[in-house]
Write a protein that holds these residues in place. Sequence first.
Motif, mmCIF file in Angstrom:
data_model
loop_
_atom_site.group_PDB
_atom_site.id
_atom_site.type_symbol
_atom_site.label_atom_id
_atom_site.label_comp_id
_atom_site.label_asym_id
_atom_site.label_seq_id
_atom_site.Cartn_x
_atom_site.Cartn_y
_atom_site.Cartn_z
ATOM 1 N N GLN B 556 0.893 -1.084 -0.157
ATOM 2 C CA GLN B 556 -0.048 -0.167 0.115
ATOM 3 C C GLN B 556 0.822 1.143 0.107
ATOM 4 O O GLN B 556 0.968 1.903 1.170
ATOM 5 C CB GLN B 556 -1.004 -0.092 1.133
ATOM 6 C CG GLN B 556 -2.133 1.081 0.987
ATOM 7 C CD GLN B 556 -2.911 1.128 2.210
ATOM 8 O OE1 GLN B 556 -2.621 0.463 3.262
ATOM 9 N NE2 GLN B 556 -3.981 1.676 2.137
ATOM 10 N N SER B 557 1.413 1.417 -1.308
ATOM 11 C CA SER B 557 2.366 2.514 -1.167
ATOM 12 C C SER B 557 1.676 3.953 -1.342
ATOM 13 O O SER B 557 2.349 5.020 -1.151
ATOM 14 C CB SER B 557 3.280 2.361 -2.459
ATOM 15 O OG SER B 557 2.806 2.151 -3.471
ATOM 16 N N GLY B 558 0.734 3.850 -1.955
ATOM 17 C CA GLY B 558 0.093 5.130 -2.324
ATOM 18 C C GLY B 558 0.043 5.685 -3.430
ATOM 19 O O GLY B 558 -0.177 6.900 -4.161
ATOM 20 N N ASP B 559 1.008 4.868 -4.563
ATOM 21 C CA ASP B 559 1.582 5.263 -5.732
ATOM 22 C C ASP B 559 0.565 4.751 -6.846
ATOM 23 O O ASP B 559 0.272 3.539 -6.866
ATOM 24 C CB ASP B 559 2.976 4.638 -6.011
ATOM 25 C CG ASP B 559 3.661 5.323 -7.262
ATOM 26 O OD1 ASP B 559 2.508 6.057 -7.962
ATOM 27 O OD2 ASP B 559 4.514 5.091 -7.501
ATOM 28 N N LEU B 560 -0.179 5.581 -7.492
ATOM 29 C CA LEU B 560 -1.291 5.178 -8.148
ATOM 30 C C LEU B 560 -0.670 4.285 -9.517
ATOM 31 O O LEU B 560 -1.446 3.396 -9.537
ATOM 32 C CB LEU B 560 -2.047 6.533 -8.837
ATOM 33 C CG LEU B 560 -3.359 6.579 -9.239
ATOM 34 C CD1 LEU B 560 -4.337 5.701 -8.435
ATOM 35 C CD2 LEU B 560 -4.016 7.699 -9.745
ATOM 36 N N SER B 561 0.298 4.775 -9.993
ATOM 37 C CA SER B 561 0.706 3.825 -11.217
ATOM 38 C C SER B 561 0.979 2.389 -10.736
ATOM 39 O O SER B 561 0.925 1.572 -11.515
ATOM 40 C CB SER B 561 1.849 4.593 -11.829
ATOM 41 O OG SER B 561 2.891 5.200 -10.982
ATOM 42 N N TYR B 563 -0.413 0.762 -8.516
ATOM 43 C CA TYR B 563 -1.761 0.126 -8.317
ATOM 44 C C TYR B 563 -2.186 -0.281 -9.746
ATOM 45 O O TYR B 563 -2.552 -1.514 -9.857
ATOM 46 C CB TYR B 563 -2.978 1.090 -7.595
ATOM 47 C CG TYR B 563 -2.529 1.446 -6.194
ATOM 48 C CD1 TYR B 563 -1.577 0.736 -5.408
ATOM 49 C CD2 TYR B 563 -3.480 2.325 -5.653
ATOM 50 C CE1 TYR B 563 -1.436 1.051 -4.053
ATOM 51 C CE2 TYR B 563 -3.057 2.622 -4.309
ATOM 52 C CZ TYR B 563 -1.964 2.098 -3.528
ATOM 53 O OH TYR B 563 -1.899 2.583 -2.336
ATOM 54 N N ILE B 564 -2.055 0.528 -10.690
ATOM 55 C CA ILE B 564 -2.730 0.185 -11.892
ATOM 56 C C ILE B 564 -1.638 -1.163 -12.368
ATOM 57 O O ILE B 564 -2.486 -1.840 -12.974
ATOM 58 C CB ILE B 564 -2.435 1.135 -12.729
ATOM 59 C CG1 ILE B 564 -3.283 2.593 -12.508
ATOM 60 C CG2 ILE B 564 -2.779 1.016 -14.330
ATOM 61 C CD1 ILE B 564 -2.913 3.764 -12.836
#
Lengths: 100, 582
Positions: B556-561, B563-564
């Motif tokens: 759960q890094s918070g990095d949107l890319s 997650y994608i």
Amino acid sequence: MIPYEYIFYLTSILFVIAVFGMLMRKNLINFVISIEIVINAALINFAAGSYYFGYLNGVSYALLILVIAVFEAAVAIALIIFYHKITDNLEMSALKEYRG
Amino acid sequence: MMLYLILLPMLISMTLTAFLKDKLVRSRLIAVSMTSLSLLISSVFFYVYFSKDLIENFSWFNIETYTFQISFIANNLHLLMAVVVSFISLLILIFSVFYMRREKQEKYYFEMSLFIFAMLGLVVSNSFILFYIFWELMSISSYLLIGFWYEKEAASKAAKKALILTKVGDVSLLTAIIILFANTGTLSISATLSGLSSIPQVYLTVSAALFIIAALSKSAQFPFYVWLPDAMEAPTTVSALLHSATMVASGAFLLIMIAPLMYVSGTMVYLVLISLITIFISSLLALESVDTKRILAYSTIDSLAFMFLAVATLNPDGALFYLIMHAVFKSLLFLLAGELIILFGTRNIFKLRGLEIGKPIFYVPAFIGLASLAGIPPFLGFFAHATLSYNFSISIELIFMVATFLTSLFSFRLFFTVYHKNGTEKIREDKFAIIPIATLSILSTVGGASLFFFNSIIPIAYSFDLFLVLDSIIALLGLFAAYYFYSNRDFPYAKLDKKLKSIFRGVTYDDVLASTGTAITKFGGLVDRFEDALGEAFDSVGSLSFSLSYISRELQSGDLSNYIVIFIAGAILVMILMLVGV
């Protein structure tokens, strides 16, 4: 008349381009545009299916998707505008610090 | 018939006192009235179902075709125990009004209700699984009550020790139940006991040995006895309940209940051995101790070993009679000790001696209780000895006489050290303390006569023979020896005590372990190591989940890319799986 495979080739290419954009572009606006392209690729699929197989279901789904896409874009753009107002920044990686 | 009604009052009391948090007076009222209600109900049942053997089943849940049942039993043994338990509990709860009057914690009455509920459930249940549930419930509630004053380090340590040592017994009880269930296909206790002949001998022996281990750990016998003296950190009312009618009695009750299984298993000779070892260790330790409550704790271990000895000599009904008599006089003694603690603020017998306590209202009940414990003729203990010793062989009788002498000696050591001929103390009396003590004293004086009509309740064998005469003479000898040693104020009792200590030094726990050989030492170490290992196991579970969370939180890094990427990879994986056709 265009064979329906071609339409599916087109939507597949659109989808891949959009996913590529989502992965590679770091700007939030570009990201939202990529999402729009993904949704529209699906939409074209539905519409084409409806046209070639003679059912109206596909078109009605397409209309539904169209409306949802508009709302989604509106919300996303609004959020981005506020984000830009606060941080003066449109980089996606800057969102990391919110640990979302 | 609705046997579950016996349990209902305590259940109501538990629920109400759990929710009535800051109303101490009201929860006290609820607990006392509900316990009297359960005494009433169990007495009515005892009267109505006298000499009947009834079993009541409710189906609980099904696994495939097997139905698990909640099963209660009504016969003289079980209902008599229910009456005794609720009677003693009622008196102790009345005494609690006096003893806990300055206590601020409200959970006391809730925990006491839980404790009594567990014991009542245990004595009326006819299903092994139900029995086990109540057995565990009693472990937990005794843990809560021993650690009642958990701010004291000694109390919380003692609670942990009690829980861990009785847990050994809990596990072995469960194992025994499973072994029996695998062989008989039923969880009903009465059905198991009537179908013993269908079980192979080896399983009988193993399950009986496991039942014995369970009873030993619950009743604080050698080698598990160390938790009971430490449990004296509990409030004295709790000790009174724990020592007389509930907790430790449940171990003896288990063996009395499943006595037919014990006798076909061929393990009785070991039980005799363990009881004799326990009797000597506990009575010598009681002689050395200087704390009223600890002396009483050792005397409980001693008395329970008497019961086990009776069970082991094929006399479970004698053990039952002793158990009931013991419940009466031991709760009396503990209530007296509690009274001394509240009024004089100390448990040390030499400090109490300095206070010159000598009013009849203190020493008469104490004499009655201790004489019952020692087995001096007109009191309870004498009659209990008459039926206890019915099946003893000559050698056990001889050893038992020595045990009687030691018991009598340490009882009257306590009496003559603490109480004084003409006291000078000025003490206000409290009716909540007087009522239970007076009731129990009267019962301890005249209750022994119940032996003569006990036969109509449960067939019991007793004899007043030469052995009993000798036994009571020896008990009196112990009294006189204690009088000679401890009542004379000019007598250098401290010096004698030191001398006794040097003689009996070999009987403190560690020394016994050292002298009886490395095997037992290893066992003692094993218990300690078991405790440590258990602690380490809990620690490692904690650190494992910590390290797992350390890994998983990286996701759960918070990095949107990121997650994608994960999302698309997942989608592609699903597509591939669909194509492959899984």
